[in-house]
Write an enzyme that holds these catalytic residues in place. Structure first.
Site, PDB file in Angstrom:
ATOM      1  CD  GLU A 103      -2.869  -0.940  -0.152  1.00 35.90           C
ATOM      2  OE1 GLU A 103      -3.023   0.152  -0.736  1.00 35.90           O
ATOM      3  OE2 GLU A 103      -3.325  -2.000  -0.606  1.00 35.90           O
ATOM      4  CE1 TYR A 123      -6.738   3.257  -0.538  1.00 41.09           C
ATOM      5  CE2 TYR A 123      -4.379   3.271  -0.079  1.00 41.09           C
ATOM      6  CZ  TYR A 123      -5.470   2.712  -0.705  1.00 41.09           C
ATOM      7  OH  TYR A 123      -5.324   1.591  -1.464  1.00 41.09           O
ATOM      8  CG  ASP A 175      -7.275   4.641  -4.225  1.00 39.27           C
ATOM      9  OD1 ASP A 175      -8.432   4.535  -4.711  1.00 39.27           O
ATOM     10  OD2 ASP A 175      -6.332   3.921  -4.600  1.00 39.27           O
TER      11      ASP A 175
HETATM   12  N1  ADE Z   1      -3.794   0.366  -5.384  1.00 44.52           N
HETATM   13  C1  ADE Z   1      -3.683   0.655  -4.080  1.00 44.52           C
HETATM   14  N2  ADE Z   1      -3.575  -0.450  -3.337  1.00 44.52           N
HETATM   15  C2  ADE Z   1      -3.601  -1.489  -4.200  1.00 44.52           C
HETATM   16  C3  ADE Z   1      -3.517  -2.900  -4.047  1.00 44.52           C
HETATM   17  N3  ADE Z   1      -3.374  -3.451  -2.863  1.00 44.52           N
HETATM   18  N4  ADE Z   1      -3.589  -3.651  -5.168  1.00 44.52           N
HETATM   19  C4  ADE Z   1      -3.726  -3.074  -6.356  1.00 44.52           C
HETATM   20  N5  ADE Z   1      -3.794  -1.779  -6.570  1.00 44.52           N
HETATM   21  C5  ADE Z   1      -3.736  -0.974  -5.502  1.00 44.52           C
END
Ligand code: ADE
Length: 348
Positions: free
Chosen positions: A51, A132, A150
């Site tokens: 993340e 987030y 997000d």
């Molecule tokens: N964008 C933000 N977190 C994500 C995740 N865990 N997998 C794919 N896209 C993402």
């Protein structure tokens, strides 16, 4: 969420989860729907690491870094015990280096606490974790009924709801709707499904509404021009800064580098010597008696300004204090890596 919205979106989570069961992307940090159904447990460290990286960059770019980090530091204990400069160097190229410093602080804080907090509020107390990331980790790693909202989720719901009001207010409203829609039994898959929908179907440009599992619920699609959403205030142009960067090479493929001060932009990273960065080019002040020649410019856009650096190349004979080119190329942040590349690739 009001009664109308409740009724309108009553089927959303089922539609989304059915689609996800069939269409989920395979990602190295992800416990896919099949594995999850078999009871495979996520590792909070890996969820969190992905993340933090994905806030910074795209899935393909983050993947390289994620695999390198988890190979070198397979557990949060390993990362917490790593040398600061090794982590900073491994982060080079991902940008926004305060995140790398917070990454280490967070890993060390988790070790100090003895375990990861497993709630949104607990996670929010850790360095570098905002609403987030806390929502994402709480849902993905701990199965909490939390939302991870997000920019992608903003876009999906701005379209579903055809939000036309002032964007800040609409964002708040949308967040409330997403939170109310998270199913208690499958919060992780709900979050992952929204990520995948935003990345593969409800894309910023040319969304593929024909294959969208939520097309029947989408107000923007009914209007006929989903791409116009989200309607955000125009961005003001970023200020420009100008400066000089000095690539001083030594014998045996080496280059003069410096450690940047801990505070400020690119803090604690390896750097090349530079002038101050200002609204006009300052006078160049060369870092040694060598003859420097100007060989071009590099540009880099940071969060709050765009930087253009004039690149100067010089050579010295002494190998002392110089870093091997390969090591520098790996550890330098992008703007300096670009300057180095220009200097060592251009004709002599
Ligand atoms: N964008 C933000 N977190 C994500 C995740 N865990 N997998 C794919 N896209 C993402």
């Amino acid at each position: 969420m009001n009664m109308d919205e409740k009724l309108h979106f009553a089927d959303l989570s089922d539609l989304l989860l059915d689609w996800y069961a069939a269409a989920a992307r395979e990602l190295p940090w992800r416990i896919g729907p099949g594995a999850r159904a078999k009871g495979v447990q996520p590792d909070p460290y890996r969820v969190w690491l992905a993340e933090i990286m994905l806030q910074q960059t795209t899935v393909p770019h983050a993947t390289r870094y994620y695999l390198a980090f988890t190979e070198r530091w397979p557990t949060v204990q390993d990362l917490a015990a790593a040398a600061d400069e090794d982590v900073m160097a491994a982060w080079a190229g991902l940008g926004y280096y305060a995140r790398a410093r917070n990454l280490l602080k967070c890993a060390r804080e988790v070790i100090a606490q003895g375990a990861w907090p497993d709630t949104v509020d607990g996670l929010c107390q850790l360095p570098g974790i905002g609403p987030y990331t806390a929502g994402a980790v709480a849902a993905l790693a701990f199965g909490r009924q939390a939302a991870a909202v997000d920019g992608n989720v903003d876009r999906v719901f701005a379209r579903l709801m055809a939000l036309k009001g002032e964007w800040k207010t609409e964002k708040e409203r949308l967040k409330g709707v997403v939170e109310a829609l998270v199913p208690a039994d499958r919060p992780a898959e709900f979050a992952e499904a929204l990520m995948d929908l935003g990345a593969t179907i409800c894309t910023p440009k040319a969304p593929n509404c024909l294959i969208c599992p939520l097309r029947e619920l989408c107000a923007a699609r009914a209007e006929g021009d989903p791409e116009r959403y989200p309607i955000k205030p125009k961005k003001t142009a970023k200020p420009m800064r100008l400066g000089h960067v000095y690539v001083l090479t030594g014998q045996n493929r080496t280059v003069l580098t410096e450690q940047r001060p801990d505070k400020g932009l690119l803090g604690g990273m390896m750097g090349l010597p530079t002038s101050d960065w200002a609204s006009e080019y300052p006078q160049p002040k060369f870092p040694s008696g060598a003859n420097f020649e100007s060989i071009g410019e590099v540009r880099h856009v940071f969060t709050h300004f765009a930087l253009t650096l004039q690149v100067w190349r010089g050579e010295v004979d002494e190998p002392q204090l110089l870093t091997p080119l390969k090591k520098a190329a790996d550890a330098l942040p992008s703007v300096f890596a670009k300057a180095l590349k220009l200097a060592v690739s251009s004709d002599r």
